[in-house]
Design a protein around this motif. Structure first.
Motif, PDB file in Angstrom:
ATOM      1  N   LEU A   1       0.841  -1.196   0.000  1.00 29.47           N
ATOM      2  CA  LEU A   1       0.000   0.000   0.000  1.00 29.47           C
ATOM      3  C   LEU A   1       0.878   1.250   0.000  1.00 29.47           C
ATOM      4  CD1 LEU A   1      -2.868   1.225   0.253  1.00 29.47           C
ATOM      5  CD2 LEU A   1      -2.542   1.153   2.751  1.00 29.47           C
ATOM      6  N   LYS A   2       0.587   2.153  -0.913  1.00 34.11           N
ATOM      7  CA  LYS A   2       1.346   3.394  -1.022  1.00 34.11           C
ATOM      8  C   LYS A   2       0.428   4.601  -0.843  1.00 34.11           C
ATOM      9  CE  LYS A   2       5.323   1.550  -1.697  1.00 34.11           C
ATOM     10  NZ  LYS A   2       6.408   1.739  -0.732  1.00 34.11           N
ATOM     11  N   PRO A   3       0.977   5.690  -0.310  1.00 35.18           N
ATOM     12  CA  PRO A   3       2.367   5.871   0.128  1.00 35.18           C
ATOM     13  C   PRO A   3       2.618   5.468   1.583  1.00 35.18           C
ATOM     14  CG  PRO A   3       1.225   7.959   0.260  1.00 35.18           C
ATOM     15  CD  PRO A   3       0.228   6.969  -0.268  1.00 35.18           C
ATOM     16  N   ASP A   4       1.623   4.840   2.234  1.00 36.22           N
ATOM     17  CA  ASP A   4       1.732   4.552   3.669  1.00 36.22           C
ATOM     18  C   ASP A   4       2.884   3.605   3.996  1.00 36.22           C
ATOM     19  OD1 ASP A   4      -0.861   5.440   2.865  1.00 36.22           O
ATOM     20  OD2 ASP A   4      -1.610   4.989   4.864  1.00 36.22           O
ATOM     21  N   ASP A   5       2.982   2.506   3.247  1.00 34.37           N
ATOM     22  CA  ASP A   5       4.006   1.492   3.515  1.00 34.37           C
ATOM     23  C   ASP A   5       5.309   1.913   2.823  1.00 34.37           C
ATOM     24  OD1 ASP A   5       5.440  -0.731   4.149  1.00 34.37           O
ATOM     25  OD2 ASP A   5       4.055  -2.179   3.257  1.00 34.37           O
ATOM     26  N   ILE A   6       6.044   2.787   3.470  1.00 36.81           N
ATOM     27  CA  ILE A   6       7.221   3.403   2.852  1.00 36.81           C
ATOM     28  C   ILE A   6       8.262   2.356   2.488  1.00 36.81           C
ATOM     29  CG2 ILE A   6       9.115   5.023   3.217  1.00 36.81           C
ATOM     30  CD1 ILE A   6       7.293   6.604   5.057  1.00 36.81           C
ATOM     31  N   ASP A   7       8.532   1.419   3.394  1.00 42.10           N
ATOM     32  CA  ASP A   7       9.614   0.457   3.204  1.00 42.10           C
ATOM     33  C   ASP A   7       9.137  -0.905   2.726  1.00 42.10           C
ATOM     34  OD1 ASP A   7      11.620   2.253   3.972  1.00 42.10           O
ATOM     35  OD2 ASP A   7      11.266   1.838   6.098  1.00 42.10           O
ATOM     36  N   ASP A   8       7.909  -0.991   2.202  1.00 40.40           N
ATOM     37  CA  ASP A   8       7.386  -2.253   1.663  1.00 40.40           C
ATOM     38  C   ASP A   8       7.485  -3.372   2.692  1.00 40.40           C
ATOM     39  OD1 ASP A   8       7.234  -0.705  -0.614  1.00 40.40           O
ATOM     40  OD2 ASP A   8       9.051  -1.517  -1.499  1.00 40.40           O
ATOM     41  N   PHE A   9       6.910  -3.142   3.839  1.00 34.49           N
ATOM     42  CA  PHE A   9       7.004  -4.099   4.948  1.00 34.49           C
ATOM     43  C   PHE A   9       5.854  -5.099   4.944  1.00 34.49           C
ATOM     44  CE2 PHE A   9       6.111  -5.323   9.371  1.00 34.49           C
ATOM     45  CZ  PHE A   9       7.340  -5.857   9.723  1.00 34.49           C
ATOM     46  N   ASN A  10       4.666  -4.643   4.555  1.00 34.62           N
ATOM     47  CA  ASN A  10       3.465  -5.470   4.724  1.00 34.62           C
ATOM     48  C   ASN A  10       2.880  -5.844   3.361  1.00 34.62           C
ATOM     49  OD1 ASN A  10       1.311  -6.787   5.928  1.00 34.62           O
ATOM     50  ND2 ASN A  10       0.111  -4.911   6.199  1.00 34.62           N
ATOM     51  N   ASN A  11       3.090  -7.081   2.959  1.00 33.93           N
ATOM     52  CA  ASN A  11       2.546  -7.576   1.696  1.00 33.93           C
ATOM     53  C   ASN A  11       1.063  -7.894   1.878  1.00 33.93           C
ATOM     54  OD1 ASN A  11       2.095  -8.714  -0.798  1.00 33.93           O
ATOM     55  ND2 ASN A  11       3.236 -10.599  -0.391  1.00 33.93           N
ATOM     56  N   VAL A  12       0.193  -7.146   1.203  1.00 37.93           N
ATOM     57  CA  VAL A  12      -1.255  -7.279   1.399  1.00 37.93           C
ATOM     58  C   VAL A  12      -1.920  -7.973   0.216  1.00 37.93           C
ATOM     59  CG1 VAL A  12      -1.364  -5.259   2.897  1.00 37.93           C
ATOM     60  CG2 VAL A  12      -1.669  -4.977   0.427  1.00 37.93           C
ATOM     61  N   ILE A  13      -1.165  -8.752  -0.525  1.00 35.70           N
ATOM     62  CA  ILE A  13      -1.717  -9.336  -1.752  1.00 35.70           C
ATOM     63  C   ILE A  13      -2.880 -10.278  -1.463  1.00 35.70           C
ATOM     64  CG2 ILE A  13      -0.136 -11.324  -1.830  1.00 35.70           C
ATOM     65  CD1 ILE A  13       0.020 -10.756  -4.901  1.00 35.70           C
ATOM     66  N   ARG A  14      -2.878 -10.961  -0.326  1.00 37.23           N
ATOM     67  CA  ARG A  14      -3.986 -11.866  -0.005  1.00 37.23           C
ATOM     68  C   ARG A  14      -5.263 -11.101   0.306  1.00 37.23           C
ATOM     69  NH1 ARG A  14      -1.867 -15.718   4.626  1.00 37.23           N
ATOM     70  NH2 ARG A  14      -1.147 -13.679   5.386  1.00 37.23           N
ATOM     71  N   LEU A  15      -5.121  -9.874   0.778  1.00 35.31           N
ATOM     72  CA  LEU A  15      -6.290  -9.060   1.125  1.00 35.31           C
ATOM     73  C   LEU A  15      -6.792  -8.230  -0.044  1.00 35.31           C
ATOM     74  CD1 LEU A  15      -5.090  -7.772   4.617  1.00 35.31           C
ATOM     75  CD2 LEU A  15      -6.519  -9.768   4.116  1.00 35.31           C
TER      76      LEU A  15
END
Length: 424
Positions: A390-404
């Motif tokens: 999620l951008k721009p919130d997840d600055i460092d690409d920490f949380n993969n939300v592909i399942r959601l």
């Protein structure tokens, strides 16, 4: 005109971009009196390809620019013919730590660094009223900035106390120390595979001049990240100091542009280095700061290709605004903007497709960053759709939300398919 670009240049180490662990007063001053772009993404993973893309878009403006660089590869590119002249200043790659086992920081004069010598040549050309483009790859090849430039160097040198002895606290509270008996050995985890090297003391700063290229293991001390960040920060402090020197040689109305051809990983997803670890935002995001403004910030997504457009604009139309003022009145981009209707206007860009070896591997939009799986070719019916952030919130690409957000991943996945197989 003065143009300053670097390979491996992350905005994370610039205080104008919110860095709390490194102060860059000169870059901050330029940003305060210019325009800063917050989300600039390179559309290619190879910094040399980004350089070529810039050169191809410069047109006649490049004929008046002298390039000062330590990157001998630029002379071998077809894009070299675009510029009036390319001056190569050879880099000295000797490592400070080769002749001694001492890990303490070594002393070197600023003017003797790779960037210092580049700055001296650039300063001479500026005094001849030439337009200068200084481009360096020292951030990815030779970290020779004086470690004394660190904000915390003096306080660290003054800090002098006895090393912490864990057994002293254990004895004070009546516990058995690890070095005095077998009780501690009995409590040891038999599955702990930590080697003695993993328990070595983490240095405060790295004196070696070779940039890192490593993936942190799960059992490594996380303080290694802080140490490498501090060492990288010294290099950016050198950049800031050299910018101050160059600014002192230019008139107040001299157009100034600063950016990078690639980013740098400083611990994100366990990677430390240039193009180290899985492809993430840290490898693609670069700073972009231009003089000629009033401290405005462009917060929406921008392709790094637009840097060449800004160079053209500043070369040909110095007094024109860099970005129309109405652009900065936008609080947020239109949601679900169509990916199928791209535009060449920087202020209306809806996405940036990232290519590796001419193949699309990721796409960045205002709201999402999708990276396809690297396990094979991009397949229409692939079960593994890669990673979605999620951008721009997840600055460092920490949380993969592909399942959601499977529907968003499918939409972006199909867009990459159409980009790799355009309709005939």
């Amino acid at each position: 005109m003065l143009i300053f670009t670097l390979e491996g240049f992350t905005p994370a180490a610039i205080s104008a971009y919110g860095s709390s662990w490194n102060r860059t007063p000169t870059l901050d001053r330029i940003a305060a009196h210019g325009v800063t772009w917050n989300r600039v993404i390179t559309p290619v993973t190879d910094p040399l390809e980004q350089w070529d893309r810039w050169a191809s878009q410069l047109g006649e403006a490049a004929r008046e620019i002298v390039v000062i660089t330590d990157d001998e590869r630029l002379l071998q590119r077809d894009s070299a013919a675009v510029f009036e002249e390319i001056v190569l200043v050879e880099s000295e790659d000797e490592s400070f730590g080769d002749d001694s086992d001492d890990d303490s920081p070594r002393t070197i004069e600023i003017e003797d660094t790779t960037l210092g010598r580049l700055t001296a040549v650039a300063a001479d050309r500026l005094n001849q009223d030439q337009s200068v483009w200084l481009h360096s790859r020292f951030l990815t090849r030779h970290w020779d900035a004086p470690r004394e430039l660190s904000d915390d160097f003096e306080s660290h040198e003054a800090f002098d106390e006895e090393p912490y002895d864990e057994s002293e606290d254990a004895d004070e509270f009546g516990e058995v120390s690890q070095s005095s008996g077998t009780d501690a050995d009995a409590d040891a985890d038999p599955l702990d595979e930590t080697s003695p090297n993993d328990l070595a003391e983490v240095p405060w700063i790295i004196s070696d001049t070779e940039p890192p290229d490593r993936i942190l293991a799960a059992n490594e001390d996380p303080d290694w990240i802080t140490t490498w960040m501090r060492t990288y920060a010294c290099q950016i402090k050198l950049v800031d100091a050299m910018m101050d020197v160059l600014l002192s040689l230019t008139a107040d109305d001299t157009p100034l542009l600063i950016s990078g051809t690639s980013g740098f990983a400083l611990g994100q997803n366990g990677g430390i280095g240039h193009r180290t670890g899985p492809l993430r935002s840290c490898h693609l995001q670069v700073p972009l700061i231009c003089s000629g403004g009033t401290g405005l910030r462009r917060r929406l997504l921008t392709s790094a290709d637009d840097f060449a457009k800004l160079v053209n604009q500043r070369q040909l139309h110095v007094d024109d605004p860099l970005v129309p003022i109405e652009t900065f009145l936008e609080s947020s981009p239109p949601r679900q903007q169509s990916l199928e209707t791209p535009t060449d206007e920087a202020e209306n860009v809806s996405h940036v497709v990232i290519h590796r070896d001419a193949s699309p591997v990721a796409v960045m939009t205002h709201e999402w960053f999708y990276i396809r799986s690297e396990d094979g070719p991009l397949m229409p019916d692939a079960d593994d759709r890669g990673h979605l952030f999620l951008k721009p919130d997840d600055i460092d690409d920490f949380n993969n939300v592909i399942r959601l957000q499977r529907h968003e991943a499918d939409r972006l996945h199909q867009f990459l398919l159409s980009d790799s197989n355009p309709a005939e």
